[in-house]
Design a protein around this motif. Structure first.
Motif, PDB file in Angstrom:
ATOM      1  N   VAL A 316      23.792  13.236 -18.924  1.00  0.00           N
ATOM      2  CA  VAL A 316      25.236  13.513 -18.988  1.00  0.00           C
ATOM      3  C   VAL A 316      25.842  12.802 -20.194  1.00  0.00           C
ATOM      4  CG1 VAL A 316      27.447  13.118 -17.843  1.00  0.00           C
ATOM      5  CG2 VAL A 316      25.496  13.981 -16.536  1.00  0.00           C
ATOM      6  N   ARG A 319      25.463  14.494 -23.120  1.00  0.00           N
ATOM      7  CA  ARG A 319      26.163  15.771 -23.020  1.00  0.00           C
ATOM      8  C   ARG A 319      25.217  16.975 -23.004  1.00  0.00           C
ATOM      9  NH1 ARG A 319      30.287  12.462 -24.345  1.00  0.00           N
ATOM     10  NH2 ARG A 319      32.250  13.039 -23.371  1.00  0.00           N
ATOM     11  N   ILE A 321      23.851  17.978 -19.920  1.00  0.00           N
ATOM     12  CA  ILE A 321      24.318  18.684 -18.726  1.00  0.00           C
ATOM     13  C   ILE A 321      25.618  18.050 -18.261  1.00  0.00           C
ATOM     14  CG2 ILE A 321      22.012  19.393 -17.932  1.00  0.00           C
ATOM     15  CD1 ILE A 321      22.129  17.099 -15.930  1.00  0.00           C
ATOM     16  N   SER A 322      26.418  18.830 -17.520  1.00  0.00           N
ATOM     17  CA  SER A 322      27.717  18.339 -17.064  1.00  0.00           C
ATOM     18  C   SER A 322      27.525  17.413 -15.860  1.00  0.00           C
ATOM     19  CB  SER A 322      28.602  19.506 -16.666  1.00  0.00           C
ATOM     20  OG  SER A 322      28.193  20.024 -15.420  1.00  0.00           O
ATOM     21  N   PRO A 323      28.515  16.564 -15.583  1.00  0.00           N
ATOM     22  CA  PRO A 323      28.419  15.684 -14.414  1.00  0.00           C
ATOM     23  C   PRO A 323      28.165  16.470 -13.122  1.00  0.00           C
ATOM     24  CG  PRO A 323      30.226  14.978 -15.812  1.00  0.00           C
ATOM     25  CD  PRO A 323      29.714  16.264 -16.387  1.00  0.00           C
ATOM     26  N   GLN A 325      26.865  19.458 -12.722  1.00  0.00           N
ATOM     27  CA  GLN A 325      25.519  20.027 -12.735  1.00  0.00           C
ATOM     28  C   GLN A 325      24.492  18.940 -12.374  1.00  0.00           C
ATOM     29  OE1 GLN A 325      25.097  21.859 -16.489  1.00  0.00           O
ATOM     30  NE2 GLN A 325      23.508  23.313 -15.846  1.00  0.00           N
ATOM     31  N   ALA A 326      24.677  17.752 -12.933  1.00  0.00           N
ATOM     32  CA  ALA A 326      23.755  16.653 -12.664  1.00  0.00           C
ATOM     33  C   ALA A 326      23.723  16.329 -11.173  1.00  0.00           C
ATOM     34  CB  ALA A 326      24.159  15.422 -13.474  1.00  0.00           C
TER      35      ALA A 326
ATOM     36  N   ASN B  34      30.299  23.615 -16.596  1.00  0.00           N
ATOM     37  CA  ASN B  34      28.909  23.294 -16.944  1.00  0.00           C
ATOM     38  C   ASN B  34      28.561  23.818 -18.339  1.00  0.00           C
ATOM     39  OD1 ASN B  34      28.647  22.140 -14.455  1.00  0.00           O
ATOM     40  ND2 ASN B  34      27.490  23.828 -13.543  1.00  0.00           N
ATOM     41  N   PHE B  37      30.632  21.798 -21.116  1.00  0.00           N
ATOM     42  CA  PHE B  37      30.508  20.343 -21.207  1.00  0.00           C
ATOM     43  C   PHE B  37      29.839  19.849 -22.496  1.00  0.00           C
ATOM     44  CE2 PHE B  37      28.545  16.228 -20.285  1.00  0.00           C
ATOM     45  CZ  PHE B  37      29.682  15.508 -19.987  1.00  0.00           C
ATOM     46  N   LEU B 288      30.371  10.551 -12.318  1.00  0.00           N
ATOM     47  CA  LEU B 288      29.143  10.880 -11.585  1.00  0.00           C
ATOM     48  C   LEU B 288      29.140  10.235 -10.198  1.00  0.00           C
ATOM     49  CD1 LEU B 288      26.370  10.638 -14.316  1.00  0.00           C
ATOM     50  CD2 LEU B 288      26.770  12.576 -12.795  1.00  0.00           C
ATOM     51  N   LEU B 291      31.657  12.020  -8.044  1.00  0.00           N
ATOM     52  CA  LEU B 291      31.199  13.359  -7.669  1.00  0.00           C
ATOM     53  C   LEU B 291      30.093  13.280  -6.622  1.00  0.00           C
ATOM     54  CD1 LEU B 291      31.036  15.354 -11.023  1.00  0.00           C
ATOM     55  CD2 LEU B 291      32.364  15.960  -8.997  1.00  0.00           C
TER      56      LEU B 291
END
Lengths: 336, 336
Positions: A316, A319, A321-323, A325-326, B34, B37, B288, B291
């Motif tokens: 992340v 950058r 993958i997005s948060p 998505q992670a 996504n 990002f 993160l 989320l």
């Protein structure tokens, strides 16, 4: 006889053992807290926080001593929290020094708890320890925190009455009082009041208090109109608490009895205004929310290796993958 | 062409549509974030918070106008957050009033977001909206929050630079500035500086700042010794940021250019000290963590009826079962 039963009978050794179980979050500890919980709800929980070096430990010790002098039937406990230290070594040494100070009084119980794992974990553990002491018949339980940061605010939320302790003349080495802590102060204490600058410290605290607690605002929160709020304020009735500032010299016992009177007035205010019951509900609700999140997270962490989480954080930050998505990849167990 | 592609091409209608998707947390919105990002990380994120009535909206509008006058190539966005309102009605009306003020400038984008669901949800949604605007090429993104409570502190953490706005003479109706907010202030703004009491407000803020930000302490956090800290402080080098106080009269455009200079100095400080990269990492790490907890909780709530949770809370308040027992019963799906 279970450990919980022994604690209910007033066995100090059982109490010390159970608190260790609670601190280590063992299955036995959790079972005992479950057993003891219906016996809780009687203690007055007193938060003691403020800047390092302000003399909170001496103040807590002196409060314990004076409370005991005033009421021989009252059992007093001190739970000292150090969220910054991952080791218990210092905490244990601290206990020894304090024990000497209050030696021989079997109705005073002192326990230090150091941080293991997350802040949420420490707050939950502290709540458990306080519940054990409450069930064991300690009528006044002080929760003393080392600093005055956000973590201490979380832990101080456990209390009915929160003292914020400051001292003058601590020089450059001292962390200044964190402004946020004033929001949770019920009573402000200027300790070491014989040092130069005590007046200045008191004036600064009063100035910040006026900004933090404009009285009518308190009433708006409780649904009063502006006129009602002003009338109540002028009455000085039970419905209002404006945090007082009390000067002390803890090491000499000066101002301690007056502080105990202020704490008693706050207790009366809490009970008469219905705030005691409200704080009780709100505290238990917060503890439930916290435990739910922590338990869900803990069960998830048991299943997912930490290396996978760290790798996701790295991707992340780069950058890639997005948060979201992670997190979705992690929770759904997809390979990253 | 996907919605994300249209946003990257600068399509304002696509941008507005995508922000609605993000706000409603739809699968399409999540997929687009996504996709976008990897294009983020370029914008300067500016938090604007402070007491209600301090004129934050006017200030944000004036900042947008002056930024645009100074740099015709800069695209500016304002995301206005109202955590207290569960409805978007007021927010939409607010947008209309603001749109009139900045009408016709296609390089300014204003969006209001109202609270739906939890604070954690709003913080996550706001993070997503800011990422969309960042990817869309908005170089300066203001995140304006309505109040100055804990929730706003959470949202302000999203920013690189945080302005805390106060105003004099707001009388009894105004919530005083929450002391905690000063900890996150990079620049303090006394707005409506032509009103009586501006001097008093500025002095109060400076007094609180001195308590909240004793300079040497800042350096200790960065691992400097006391002597080094004092030397750096006297140097006034890049390694130090002491929050300045800037007076403005937003409605008349007074002090706005000076405020932009202060914001630029803070940006320089962030970049030169390495703090920019550190705040970026820390912001993504927090997002993160948030989320993860929110997603675990949301998935759990999908499975467990709310009535079961409410019943568990009630049993705990009545002290029939312990908080831990209640949570374990809930998570393990035992009947209560």
């Amino acid at each position: 006889m279970t450990l919980a039963d022994a604690v209910l009978e007033g066995n100090r050794l059982a109490l010390a053992r159970l608190l260790t179980q609670v601190e280590n979050n063992t299955p036995e500890g959790r079972a005992a807290v479950n057993e003891l919980f219906p016996h809780t709800g009687k203690a007055h929980l007193l938060g003691v926080t403020g800047s390092p070096g302000s003399g909170k430990s001496s103040l807590a010790n002196q409060l314990a001593r004076h409370y005991r002098q005033q009421d021989a039937s009252l059992k007093v406990a001190i739970v000292a929290i150090d969220p910054s230290s991952p080791f218990t070594g210092g905490a244990i040494l601290g206990d020894r020094v304090r024990m000497r100070d209050l030696a021989g009084d079997s109705s005073v119980f002192i326990r230090s708890m150091a941080s293991r794992g997350s802040l949420g974990g420490l707050a939950a553990t502290t709540a458990g320890a306080v519940q054990v002491l409450d069930a064991a018949g300690y009528g006044l339980i002080m929760i003393e925190t080392v600093g005055a940061g956000q973590s201490e605010v979380e832990i101080a939320r456990l209390a009915h009455t929160t003292l914020v302790v400051e001292a003058p003349g601590l020089g450059d080495d001292i962390q200044a009082i964190k402004a946020g802590i004033l929001e949770i102060a019920d009573i402000l204490v200027v300790n070491k009041a014989d040092l130069p600058g005590a007046e200045l410290t008191e004036r600064a605290l009063l100035g910040m208090l006026q900004l933090a607690h404009p009285a009518p605002h308190v009433f708006y929160h409780h649904g009063f109109s502006k006129d009602e709020a002003i009338a109540i304020q002028e009455d000085g009735s039970d419905q209002l608490w404006l945090p007082p500032v009390q000067r002390c010299i803890a090491t000499e016992g000066v101002g301690i009895d007056e502080l105990i009177q202020a704490i008693q007035r706050h207790r009366d205010y809490l009970v008469n205004s219905g705030e005691w019951a409200r704080r009780d509900r709100s505290r238990l609700q917060s503890e439930l929310d916290l435990l739910l999140r922590e338990t869900l997270l803990a069960r998830w962490q048991e299943r997912v290796p930490e290396a996978r989480y760290r790798k996701a954080v790295q991707l992340v930050i780069q950058r890639q993958i997005s948060p979201l998505q992670a997190i979705q990849n992690l929770i759904d167990g997809d390979s990253l």
